[in-house]
Design an enzyme around this catalytic site. Structure first.
Site, PDB file in Angstrom:
ATOM      1  N   ASP A 138      -2.299   7.487  -2.497  1.00  0.00           N
ATOM      2  CA  ASP A 138      -1.367   6.829  -3.410  1.00  0.00           C
ATOM      3  C   ASP A 138      -0.130   6.499  -2.579  1.00  0.00           C
ATOM      4  OD1 ASP A 138       0.604   6.223  -5.232  1.00  0.00           O
ATOM      5  OD2 ASP A 138       0.567   8.157  -6.268  1.00  0.00           O
ATOM      6  N   LYS A 165       8.429  -0.805  -0.503  1.00  0.00           N
ATOM      7  CA  LYS A 165       7.206  -1.314  -1.134  1.00  0.00           C
ATOM      8  C   LYS A 165       7.547  -2.465  -2.093  1.00  0.00           C
ATOM      9  CE  LYS A 165       3.618   0.445  -4.279  1.00  0.00           C
ATOM     10  NZ  LYS A 165       3.098   1.671  -4.870  1.00  0.00           N
ATOM     11  N   GLU A 187      -3.396   1.302  -9.361  1.00  0.00           N
ATOM     12  CA  GLU A 187      -2.873   2.646  -9.674  1.00  0.00           C
ATOM     13  C   GLU A 187      -3.264   3.116 -11.082  1.00  0.00           C
ATOM     14  OE1 GLU A 187       1.248   2.158  -8.641  1.00  0.00           O
ATOM     15  OE2 GLU A 187       0.751   2.017  -6.513  1.00  0.00           O
ATOM     16  N   ASP A 197       2.382   3.496 -16.653  1.00  0.00           N
ATOM     17  CA  ASP A 197       2.712   4.016 -15.320  1.00  0.00           C
ATOM     18  C   ASP A 197       4.090   3.515 -14.906  1.00  0.00           C
ATOM     19  OD1 ASP A 197       2.879   4.635 -12.631  1.00  0.00           O
ATOM     20  OD2 ASP A 197       0.959   3.760 -12.071  1.00  0.00           O
TER      21      ASP A 197
END
Ligand code: AMP
Length: 506
Positions: A10, A73, A174, A196
């Protein structure tokens, strides 16, 4: 036949985590130096030129903010000229500038880094930690990305793996990974919502689980909405308050900003457990006369909720859209699953409880589920596996081509299932034309200018003929990973044409 295990990674905006399925069939998170299961996704270079990654980088970031990269990211696959880069620049102390493809390049410790290189450093650290712990070289991994990542962002993660000789055997989303962590081995028949909200991104997916089949019905999200934005809401409030009291703008002082940022995140986290938290930083700066000044404030949970209300609203608007896209209503949903550290904020849970008419489930660990799901999927891809998982995922945004008038001709609509392929018949528009070029975009807007350019594809080797008399068959292929490849054929002969791609971000 491969013997080395495939690990699940992850690769998060704020923290990263890895897991593996052991020979016994149990999933295990890979610990770092015996203790922590997550590693900060932070890269730094200290004043002696040493590269620091993870905890070592985080430990020194207050003192070395200009050469400490975090949250990068969020910049992967983003055009330098886009609005989000401007927003990021205000929030971070490291230097960004335009790269050769109008992507973002970072300067760290007087060296230049692409975002792939930064991702590669973090992936490399995780790989090394895993190799040391497992006492076997790790060469392959399943890596997760936000469901809302486009083709270019996904490709960039694969490229980061190549830089360190780590084969990214599969990219998975994810929320889909979190659903695997929840559902594998339970023989379920359920429709679940995965909400999420991590450090930098927000994703929501509606997934139907039928035992080992995980079918994503619809997905949506925002790659610029996450815990960092909650921290920023506190930071802005502190800066405004301090400026009102002293006339001093702390935003121009990187060390002061780093101290405020640190305490802002800690305050936010404390307010998930407490109603009121002091916000004190001694000697944050000095007056023109050389007198030290302190920050002395307090935050209540209510204040934080007011400052971040709009952020939570945005997530719920997206949940509503994804429900509509999936053709389901709230009463069809069996479970609402929380993933990502920011979902620990009580108001997030309260708002979801109101929205769905039932509290979210505690079925998965919010920080670990994604890595666990990635490891389960990795195990299902191993040669000697007895774990069968069928993943049916979707693309998060439409993929299509530019029309002559700048409009967007959709080839795959949003939420189209993957893998997927489509053909399109094109023809020449001028006599003796031997090449055909098209620009492919991804996004949900009607005009291509507002979508992301994936590449300019040129097909060459068309037989010279009168305009409009030769056909070219264009084949669009979206892989299980949500990555596009294109080919072209002469339908008369079946002969493949030469395809070249240019990815220059506009
Ligand atoms: P992740 O990317 O899933 O690791 O999420 C990290 C984000 O969750 C960061 O922005 C953290 O500040 C935030 N976070 C972690 N714990 C809490 C908490 N107890 N309350 C609110 N936010 C939290």
């Amino acid at each position: 036949m491969h013997k080395e295990p495939i690990i699940g990674i992850d690769l998060g905006t704020t923290n990263s985590c890895a897991a593996i399925v052991e020979d016994s069939g149990n999933v295990k998170l890979i610990p770092y130096k015996g203790g922590e299961y997550t590693i900060p996704s932070i890269f730094a270079i200290d004043d002696k030129g040493n590269e620091l990654i993870g905890f070592e980088a985080k430990r020194q970031w207050q003192l070395n903010p200009r050469n400490t990269v975090y949250g990068s990211k969020r910049l992967v696959g983003v055009n330098y000229s886009s609005e989000v880069v401007g927003t990021m620049k205000k929030a971070v102390a490291y230097n960004m500038r335009a790269g050769t493809k109008n992507d973002v390049t970072l300067d760290v410790g007087k060296k230049e880094f692409s975002l792939q290189e930064i991702s590669a450093k973090i992936l490399g650290k995780i790989r090394d930690v895993a190799s040391n712990y497992l006492k076997t070289p790790i060469k392959r991994a399943v890596v997760t990305v936000p469901a809302y990542f486009n083709d270019r962002q996904r490709q960039s993660v694969k490229d980061a793996g190549k830089l360190i000789d780590l084969e990214v055997v599969r990219i998975i989303n994810e929320p889909t990974a979190a659903a695997l962590a929840y559902g594998v081995g339970k023989t379920l028949k359920e429709k679940v919502v995965i909400y999420d909200l991590g450090g930098g991104t927000f994703d929501v997916s509606i997934i139907e689980i039928r035992d080992r089949v995980f079918e994503v019905k619809a997905t949506g999200g925002d790659v610029f909405l996450g815990g960092i934005d909650f921290d920023n809401a506190i930071i802005h409030h502190v800066l405004k308050d301090f400026a009102a009291k002293t006339g001093i703008d702390l935003a121009t002082d990187p060390v002061a900003m780093q101290r405020i940022k640190d305490l802002a995140e800690r305050t936010k986290i404390d307010l998930s457990a407490r109603e009121e938290v002091p916000f004190n930083i001694p000697f944050i700066t000095m007056t023109a006369q050389g007198q030290p000044l302190n920050i002395e404030m307090k935050f209540t949970r209510k204040m934080l909720e007011q400052l971040t209300n709009q952020l939570v609203d945005r997530t719920l608007q997206m949940v509503a859209r994804v429900l509509v896209d999936s053709g389901l209503s709230t009463k069809d949903i069996d479970e609402v699953m929380l993933v990502g550290g920011q979902t620990r904020m009580p108001v997030v849970q309260d708002r979801l409880t109101k929205f769905f008419g039932k509290p979210p489930s505690k079925g998965v660990h919010p920080d670990e589920a994604v890595a666990i799901g990635a490891a389960l999927y990795a195990h299902s891809l191993e040669d000697n596996t007895n774990l069968r998982i069928q993943l049916l995922d979707v693309i998060p945004m439409a993929i299509g081509l530019e029309r002559g008038d700048g409009g967007f001709h959709v080839v795959f609509p949003r939420n189209a299932s993957i893998p997927n392929a489509k053909q399109l018949l094109a023809t020449t528009s001028i006599d003796n034309q031997t090449e055909l070029a098209m620009r492919i975009y991804q996004g949900d807007h009607d005009t291509v200018a507002r979508n992301d350019l994936l590449g300019e594809f040129t097909f060459s080797g068309i037989m010279p003929a009168k305009a409009g008399t030769v056909n070219v068959e264009i084949i669009f292929d979206v892989s299980v990973e949500g990555i596009l490849t294109m080919r072209a054929k002469d339908p008369a002969t079946g002969r493949e044409m030469k395809t070249t791609v240019r990815v220059t971000q506009s």
